[in-house]
Design an enzyme around this catalytic site. Structure first.
Site, short mmCIF file in Angstrom:
data_model
loop_
_atom_site.label_atom_id
_atom_site.label_comp_id
_atom_site.label_asym_id
_atom_site.label_seq_id
_atom_site.Cartn_x
_atom_site.Cartn_y
_atom_site.Cartn_z
CE LYS A 226 -4.20 1.68 0.44
NZ LYS A 226 -5.14 1.70 -0.66
CG ASP A 280 -6.64 -0.47 -2.56
OD1 ASP A 280 -5.45 -0.66 -2.83
OD2 ASP A 280 -7.19 0.63 -2.68
#
Ligand code: NAP
Length: 418
Positions: A226, A280
Site C-alpha cells: 500500500k 486493495d
C-alpha cells in the site's frame, strides 16, 4: 534448499542444517503442539494419517517419532507459562514442529503465542499455499484458477506488537514527544502502534519468494503493498523487494514494466516476471483474474488478509495449510483458529492440519508422503466423505466426524500405488 538423507533407519534423530542444506534422518523426531480448543480433535485425526502416509510410501525405510511439547492453555495449566522455555528450546533443537491453533485474547491479556513463536524463532516467512481441491464447495465460479502461494513477512509491520494502550504513561509520553519534536498533533485519547518495515526483513522474505518461484518454475512474483499511502514503509517494501529481484536474481527475473516495453508483455525464455500491485486492487485481481498470479510477497498485514480471502475462494480456512519458516527452523500449522464452540466434539475439519503436514513432508524432502496425503484427501472429498463444514454445502454428502475423515483418508492412502 537441497535436501540429503544422512542416517539409516535407527533410533529417532533430529533434522539438522549444514551450510543451509537440510539433513533429514530416515527416522526423524518431530515435536508437536496439539493446540487449544479443537486443536486436540484435529491432531488426533491427523497424526494417524501422517504415520500411514510415511509407512505406506516408504515401507518401513522412513519413520516419524512424535514428541509432544506444550504451549497455550495446556502449558499454562501444567506450568503456569503459556509458552514454556522448554518448548522454544525443543523447536530450536529439532529445527521443526507442527502445531494446532492457540487461543489469543482480543484487546488485552497475553501477547499472541503465535506471534511470540515467530519472533523468538525468527520464523520470518509465513508461507500459505492456496490451491483448489477438486470437489470442495467454493463461493466463486472458477476456484480451479486459484493456485497461489503467499509469502508473508512475519516479523514486523503493525503485527510487531509495538503498541501503547490509550491513556497509558507510554502513550502520553509518545504523544507529547511527537507533538514537541515533530509537531504532529494526535488526538489525546488515542492508543498508538508502530509500523516498522526494514530492509533486512523485506529482503529475506522476497529472496525466499523468488527462490521458490525459480525452484517451482512459476511465471511471476507479485509484490503486494500500500505504498501509494504508506510511502516509507509499504512503499519501501516494494522498492527493496524489486532490488532483491534485480540485484540477486537479475538473470532469472524481469520486471513487468520491462516486459511490456521491450517484449510486448511476453517474458523472454523462462524469466520470472516481477510485478507489484496495490493491496486493495489486489483483492479485486485475485477474485477477477486469479490465474495471472502465482507467487505473492507481502508485508505482514496485507499478507494476513489476503491469505484468508484466498483461502475462502477455494473453500474456507478449514482446508488452508500454512507454515512459518526461518533459516534454521520451521513450524507448520493449521491456519484456522481454535473454533472453541466445537472443542472436544470431534466435529471440525482436520484438512488444514493435514495439508500443513503435507507441506512439512515437502520441506523434509519426503515428496511421496506429501503426495499421498494430498491425493488421499482429494479422493476422500470426491467420495463426498466430508466433515460438517463441507457437508452443509454439498449435495449428497456423507457427513463424518473429524476422526472419521482422518480414517477415510488413511484408507484411501492405503489404496494408493507405492
Ligand atoms: P476460528 O477459530 O478460526 O473459528 C471461526 C469459524 O471458522 C468457526 O466457528 C467455524 O465456522 C470455522 N472453522 C474454523 N476452523 C474450522 C475447522 N477446522 N473446520 C471447520 N470449520 C472451521 O476463529 P475465531 O473464532 O476468530 O478464533 C478463535 C480463537 O482462535 C481466538 O482465540 C483466536 O485468536 C485464535 N486463532 C488462532 C490461530 C492460530 O493459532 N494460528 C489463528 C486464528 C485464530 P462455523 O461456525 O461457521 O462452522
Amino acid at each position: 534448499m537441497k535436501k540429503k538423507n544422512t542416517d539409516k533407519i535407527a533410533g529417532p534423530g533430529r533434522l539438522d542444517y549444514h551450510q543451509s542444506v537440510i539433513q533429514v534422518p530416515d527416522h526423524v523426531l518431530i515435536p508437536f503442539i496439539m493446540g487449544d480448543g479443537t486443536g486436540p480433535d484435529i491432531w488426533k485425526a491427523s497424526q494417524p494419517v501422517f504415520n500411514t502416509a510415511v509407512k505406506h510410501a516408504y515401507q518401513g525405510t522412513r519413520k516419524i517419532s512424535w514428541r509432544e511439547i506444550l504451549a497455550g492453555e495446556k502449558a499454562f495449566k501444567k506450568t503456569g507459562n503459556w509458552l514454556p522455555e522448554e518448548t522454544l528450546q525443543a523447536i530450536k533443537d529439532f529445527h521443526l514442529a507442527i502445531k494446532g491453533p492457540l487461543t489469543t485474547p482480543v484487546g488485552g491479556g497475553i501477547r499472541s503465542i503465535n506471534v511470540q513463536l515467530r519472533h523468538e524463532l525468527e520464523l520470518y516467512a509465513c508461507v500459505r499455499p492456496v490451491k483448489y481441491i477438486k470437489g470442495v464447495p467454493s463461493p466463486v465460479k472458477r476456484p480451479q484458477d486459484v493456485d497461489m502461494i503467499i509469502f508473508r513477512e512475519n516479523m514486523e509491520d503493525l503485527y510487531a506488537g509495538i503498541e501503547w494502550q490509550q491513556g497509558s504513561k507510554g502513550a502520553v509520553k509518545l504523544l507529547n514527544f511527537l507533538e514537541d519534536t515533530f509537531w504532529i498533533k494526535i488526538s489525546d485519547d488515542a492508543g498508538l502502534g508502530l509500523k516498522p518495515i526494514s530492509i533486512k526483513n523485506t529482503k529475506r522474505l522476497m529472496r525466499r519468494a523468488v527462490q521458490y518461484a525459480i525452484a517451482q518454475k512459476k511465471q511471476s512474483v507479485t509484490i503486494v503493498h500500500k505504498g501509494n499511502i504508506m510511502k516509507f514503509t509499504e512503499g519501501a517494501f516494494r522498492n527493496w523487494a524489486y532490488e532483491v529481484a534485480k540485484d540477486e536474481f537479475g538473470d532469472q527475473t524481469i520486471t513487468e514494466k520491462e516486459c511490456a516495453e521491450r517484449f510486448r508483455g511476453k517474458a523472454p525464455g523462462d524469466k520470472i516476471v516481477i510485478k507489484d500491485r496495490i493491496a486493495d486492487a489486489m483483492f479485486q485481481q485475485v477474485l477477477l483474474r486469479p490465474a495471472e498470479y502465482q507467487v505473492i510477497a507481502a508485508p505482514n498485514l496485507n499478507g494476513d488478509y489476503l491469505s484468508d480471502a484466498l483461502a475462502a475462494q477455494v473453500g474456507g480456512l478449514g482446508m488452508a495449510p500454512g507454515a512459518n519458516i526461518g533459516d534454521t527452523a520451521a513450524v507448520f500449522e493449521a491456519t484456522h483458529g481454535t473454533a472453541p464452540k466445537y472443542a472436544g466434539k470431534d466435529m471440525v475439519n482436520p484438512g488444514s492440519l493435514l495439508l500443513s503436514g503435507a507441506m512439512m513432508f515437502d520441506y523434509l524432502g519426503w515428496k511421496e508422503a506429501a503426495q499421498f496425503v494430498r491425493q488421499a484427501i482429494e479422493k476422500t472429498i470426491s467420495q463426498k466423505i466430508v466433515t460438517y463444514d463441507l457437508a452443509r454445502q454439498m449435495k449428497g454428502a456423507k457427513q463424518v466426524s473429524c476422526s472419521g475423515f482422518g480414517k477415510a483418508v488413511c484408507n484411501n492412502i492405503l489404496k494408493l500405488k507405492v
